[in-house]
Motif scaffolding. Structure first.
Motif: not given
Length: 114
Positions: A86-100
């Protein structure tokens, strides 16, 4: 660059979900790719990060239950989530970085409840 996260939903405790994050460009061009999650009213939590230099690292809260994977041919990364709590309940986001530059997906809701 656009990131499209998908795969969230409602699952019972102990169940599994697989999140995907599709990039509009080559994921191999990114320096690192990260999955975060955020519970309303709480700070965003980094749960899995992958880079060529450092490999893949997980937050202690998900280690052994979540697995990050990437499919360079499909420009997609995934987060396999097992033994959900239950504590995994959340909004999940992916993010990617290229340089800055850092790019974000729109988030996908995961709800773990009986």
């Amino acid at each position: 660059v656009q990131l499209q996260a998908s795969g969230g939903g409602l699952v019972q405790p102990g169940g599994s979900l697989r999140l995907s994050c599709a990039a509009s460009g080559s994921i191999s061009s990114f320096d690192n790719i990260v999955w975060y999650r955020q519970i309303p009213g709480k700070q965003r939590e980094l749960i899995a990060a992958s880079s060529i230099e450092s490999g893949t690292n997980y937050a202690d809260s998900v280690k052994g239950r979540f697995t990050f994977s990437r499919d360079n041919a499909k420009d997609t990364v995934s987060l396999q989530m097992n033994s959900l709590k239950p504590e995994d309940t959340a909004v999940y986001y992916c993010s990617a970085q290229r340089g800055r530059l850092k790019y974000w997906g729109q988030g996908t809701q995961v709800t773990v409840s009986s």
